[in-house]
Design an enzyme around this catalytic site. Structure first.
Site, PDB file in Angstrom:
ATOM      1  N   ARG A  32       0.820  -1.218   0.000  1.00  0.00           N
ATOM      2  CA  ARG A  32       0.000   0.000   0.000  1.00  0.00           C
ATOM      3  C   ARG A  32       0.851   1.264   0.000  1.00  0.00           C
ATOM      4  O   ARG A  32       0.376   2.327  -0.367  1.00  0.00           O
ATOM      5  CB  ARG A  32      -0.914   0.021   1.236  1.00  0.00           C
ATOM      6  CG  ARG A  32      -1.743  -1.238   1.440  1.00  0.00           C
ATOM      7  CD  ARG A  32      -2.598  -1.600   0.259  1.00  0.00           C
ATOM      8  NE  ARG A  32      -3.451  -2.757   0.561  1.00  0.00           N
ATOM      9  CZ  ARG A  32      -4.073  -3.479  -0.367  1.00  0.00           C
ATOM     10  NH1 ARG A  32      -3.925  -3.185  -1.654  1.00  0.00           N
ATOM     11  NH2 ARG A  32      -4.830  -4.505  -0.024  1.00  0.00           N
TER      12      ARG A  32
ATOM     13  N   ARG B  79       1.666 -14.792  -2.710  1.00  0.00           N
ATOM     14  CA  ARG B  79       1.642 -14.136  -1.402  1.00  0.00           C
ATOM     15  C   ARG B  79       2.040 -15.106  -0.292  1.00  0.00           C
ATOM     16  O   ARG B  79       2.280 -14.682   0.839  1.00  0.00           O
ATOM     17  CB  ARG B  79       0.259 -13.566  -1.137  1.00  0.00           C
ATOM     18  CG  ARG B  79      -0.161 -12.485  -2.127  1.00  0.00           C
ATOM     19  CD  ARG B  79      -1.652 -12.179  -2.011  1.00  0.00           C
ATOM     20  NE  ARG B  79      -1.984 -11.668  -0.696  1.00  0.00           N
ATOM     21  CZ  ARG B  79      -3.231 -11.563  -0.232  1.00  0.00           C
ATOM     22  NH1 ARG B  79      -4.253 -11.992  -0.973  1.00  0.00           N
ATOM     23  NH2 ARG B  79      -3.451 -11.070   0.977  1.00  0.00           N
TER      24      ARG B  79
ATOM     25  N   HIS C 128      -4.263 -16.396   6.645  1.00  0.00           N
ATOM     26  CA  HIS C 128      -5.658 -16.157   6.955  1.00  0.00           C
ATOM     27  C   HIS C 128      -6.166 -17.430   7.635  1.00  0.00           C
ATOM     28  O   HIS C 128      -6.415 -18.421   6.953  1.00  0.00           O
ATOM     29  CB  HIS C 128      -6.470 -15.889   5.705  1.00  0.00           C
ATOM     30  CG  HIS C 128      -5.943 -14.784   4.835  1.00  0.00           C
ATOM     31  ND1 HIS C 128      -4.907 -14.969   3.934  1.00  0.00           N
ATOM     32  CD2 HIS C 128      -6.306 -13.482   4.737  1.00  0.00           C
ATOM     33  CE1 HIS C 128      -4.672 -13.825   3.305  1.00  0.00           C
ATOM     34  NE2 HIS C 128      -5.506 -12.906   3.767  1.00  0.00           N
TER      35      HIS C 128
ATOM     36  N   HIS D 218     -12.692 -12.623  -1.974  1.00  0.00           N
ATOM     37  CA  HIS D 218     -13.208 -11.278  -2.229  1.00  0.00           C
ATOM     38  C   HIS D 218     -14.529 -11.340  -2.995  1.00  0.00           C
ATOM     39  O   HIS D 218     -15.389 -10.480  -2.832  1.00  0.00           O
ATOM     40  CB  HIS D 218     -12.208 -10.454  -3.046  1.00  0.00           C
ATOM     41  CG  HIS D 218     -10.973 -10.067  -2.287  1.00  0.00           C
ATOM     42  ND1 HIS D 218      -9.894 -10.902  -2.159  1.00  0.00           N
ATOM     43  CD2 HIS D 218     -10.649  -8.931  -1.621  1.00  0.00           C
ATOM     44  CE1 HIS D 218      -8.953 -10.304  -1.443  1.00  0.00           C
ATOM     45  NE2 HIS D 218      -9.392  -9.115  -1.099  1.00  0.00           N
TER      46      HIS D 218
ATOM     47  N   ASP E  59     -10.655 -10.648   8.365  1.00  0.00           N
ATOM     48  CA  ASP E  59     -10.345 -10.074   7.064  1.00  0.00           C
ATOM     49  C   ASP E  59     -11.451  -9.055   6.768  1.00  0.00           C
ATOM     50  O   ASP E  59     -12.435  -8.953   7.507  1.00  0.00           O
ATOM     51  CB  ASP E  59     -10.283 -11.176   6.007  1.00  0.00           C
ATOM     52  CG  ASP E  59      -9.400 -10.803   4.813  1.00  0.00           C
ATOM     53  OD1 ASP E  59      -9.091  -9.608   4.634  1.00  0.00           O
ATOM     54  OD2 ASP E  59      -9.028 -11.718   4.051  1.00  0.00           O
TER      55      ASP E  59
END
Length: 616
Positions: free
Chosen positions: A159, A220, A251, A263, A336
């Site tokens: 980010r 990831r 996670h 998502h 999450d």
């Protein structure tokens, strides 16, 4: 409503501290010696620290308690004076104009930074935003510091971009197999985040990626070997937390074997309980032993662990029964994002936060509507579905974390350290050296590599140019060409995309006629991908061709005729520059596959096993 416009979040570091000093004194008076008490092992000191924290909790209103449980986005580069477009978006999504109004209204315990929310323009702006948020929060009645967080995994998910140091992603670190590199990544990233006033990083990813088709984890993850993943997860946790930043293993209970992105859908993990113990649980156990400050839940259904059909985020058997009771974890559990489809499939947005708390969650991350979620929790307490004691348990864990990371003593950013910490030459050099240890040579027939500028002077770089991860230069073909030119080649870039047309392939083949060698950047090649056609046509020119798989190492299985192939595991600048140095023979390839590559014609058989990696 208290005045939230006091002070400016663009002043000097000393001005920020002076402006906030009365609130800071109040916090220090209430929590004197708290950080020290919570960082020594003596039971008496720990109990004393908890008594002080419980004293803070006892003075909170119910509304303030509810607010402490939430971590939310907010748009804008400033806590009090964002751009008009960000004010408009805040009003639309959050019902407030600014971060200052958000804190005053909801008393949130945490804020998450995103590039797309315009929070992360540059390091000094980020530090000013962080201090503006802290000042506003501390100026509230019974004000407490805000836990500011972000997703700075490195690699594909970042980010905060340049000039901050961008390091190789998890699967690249997995290819390097160095615990010291993983720890250095956490230490460097943590130090830079802390200087900018960010206290929690939602990293590392503790998922064991055993599904090549995984659309959301993939690179990831550190890899497919649970023991290797566990060692690197623990090392990165220690690196971050040594720098004063809370790490987060995610996670739980494990998102590495899914073909659905949570998502957009609701993944189901079909592992047996025995397989979960041997595979998915291993890195989380290691993170807990390493003292990880927080664990993030996965929006996944795991029938072997809970047959209710609920996502793990809402599962008491998973979060309380397994994570808390069986694994013995008593740190902060955070969801999450509650805006993801995986957690919204069965229940409405008003039920999800309540059910998450009942399952054992402490922090509720980024609900689609903060007002709906906040009021749902408040109503659940008032009608007896949740008790204040249950909220107090979570708030105590959150305050312990804040105390352990020094927020109750010094919540401020360190703008005076930004120039000496963020993106320094030493940090950038370390990132380059780490990347060199991760680049993996998968194929090198007839000693195609390394290229020699005396023999292969003119190099054409073609291939996929996916959007670069946050803050990197990009595009990949341009970065590779520039790096090769700096190494003595005359390199040119021609972007052909992830799905090159016949005309684009023809153009690349024509350009190859004027080159001595060709480098092709591939990205997620599939059986029907025209990237295969591009590679085959370039091979037919007779020019030496080297493929650089810039994301998944599985590309090589779809390119059987390739005579030279590198895997970089991501397409950020640091990994591409390292690949260029390997292509040029300036450094030897040292990475080894952290995942197996199956044959394209028979996925039950391995083309290359874990640990495969050639040398010069």
């Amino acid at each position: 409503m208290p005045d939230t416009s006091t002070g400016s979040d663009t002043g000097t570091g000393s001005t920020r501290r002076d402006t906030a000093r009365p609130s800071r004194r109040a916090v220090l008076a209430a929590t004197a010696g708290l950080t020290a008490a919570l960082t020594v092992p003596a039971a008496a000191d720990a109990a004393d620290g908890d008594r002080r924290l419980r004293g803070l909790i006892s003075r909170m209103t119910l509304e303030e308690k509810v607010g402490q449980l939430f971590v939310t986005r907010v748009y804008g580069h400033s806590a009090t004076a964002p751009d008009q477009a960000d004010i408009d978006t805040n009003l639309k999504e959050l019902g407030v104009r600014t971060a200052a109004e958000l804190i005053a209204k909801y008393r949130v315990g945490g804020i998450i930074y995103f590039a797309w929310a315009h929070n992360t323009r540059d390091p000094r702006q980020i530090a000013a935003l962080s201090d503006g948020i802290q000042r506003v929060s501390l100026d509230q009645p019974r004000g407490l510091p805000v836990l500011i967080a972000t997703d700075q995994e490195h690699g594909a998910v970042c980010r905060i971009g340049k000039p901050a140091t961008l390091l190789p992603g998890a699967m690249a670190i997995g290819a390097g197999r160095s615990r010291s590199d993983a720890r250095a990544l956490g230490r460097i990233s943590g130090a830079e985040l802390r200087a900018m006033g960010v206290h929690q990083d939602y990293a590392p990813d503790a998922d064991v990626n055993v599904n090549p088709a995984n659309p959301v984890i993939g690179v990831r993850s550190f890899g497919a070997d649970p023991d290797a993943v566990a060692a690197l997860v623990a090392a990165e946790v220690r690196g971050y937390q040594s720098a004063g930043v809370a790490a987060c293993a995610k996670h739980f209970p494990g998102h590495g074997d899914t073909s659905v992105d949570s998502h957009y859908g609701f993944p189901v993990i079909t592992h047996s309980r025995e397989l979960w113990e041997r595979l998915d649980a291993v890195p989380f156990r290691a993170a807990i032993r390493a003292g990880v400050d927080s664990v993030m839940t996965g929006h996944i259904q795991f029938p072997a662990l809970d047959g209710s059909g609920d996502p793990a985020t809402l599962s008491r058997p998973v979060l309380t029964g397994i994570l808390r009771e069986e694994l013995g974890y008593d740190g902060v559990v955070i969801t999450d994002s509650l805006g993801m489809q995986g957690v919204r499939t069965k229940y409405g947005d008003d039920r999800v936060p309540v059910l998450a708390l009942k399952a054992g969650v402490d922090q509720l991350l980024n609900p689609p509507s903060l007002d709906v979620a906040w009021n749902a929790v408040l109503t659940a307490v008032r009608n007896g579905e949740l008790t204040e004691d249950r909220l107090d348990e979570s708030i105590l864990r959150i305050l312990r974390l804040k105390a352990r990371r020094g927020l109750l003593d010094h919540p401020w950013a360190r703008p005076d350290r930004i120039g000496r910490t963020v993106g320094t030459k030493a940090h950038l050099a370390t990132a380059d050296r780490i990347a060199e240890r991760t680049t993996t040579l998968l194929v090198n027939e007839d000693r195609t590599l390394p290229f020699d500028p005396r023999r292969e002077q003119r190099v054409l770089v073609v291939g996929a140019d996916p959007a670069s991860p946050s803050g990197t230069t990009g595009p990949p073909t341009g970065v590779l060409a520039a790096a090769l030119t700096e190494l003595g080649f005359a390199a040119t870039a021609l972007s052909t995309g992830t799905a090159p047309s016949a005309a684009t392939v023809d153009k690349a083949v024509t350009a190859a006629g004027n080159a001595d060698a060709v480098v092709v950047a591939t990205y997620n090649v599939t059986a029907g991908s025209s990237q295969r056609t591009l590679v085959d046509r370039l091979l037919a020119t007779g020019r030496p061709v080297a493929v650089v798989a810039v994301r998944n190492p599985y590309d090589i299985a779809q390119l059987p005729a390739v005579r030279a192939c590198l895997a970089t595991y991501c397409w950020t600048d640091v990994e591409l520059r390292a690949a260029a140095r390997v292509l040029a023979g300036r450094v030897a390839p040292r990475g080894r596959l952290p995942v197996p590559v199956q044959r394209a014609d028979d996925p039950s058989r391995e083309l290359y096993p874990i640990g495969h990696g050639l040398r010069y």
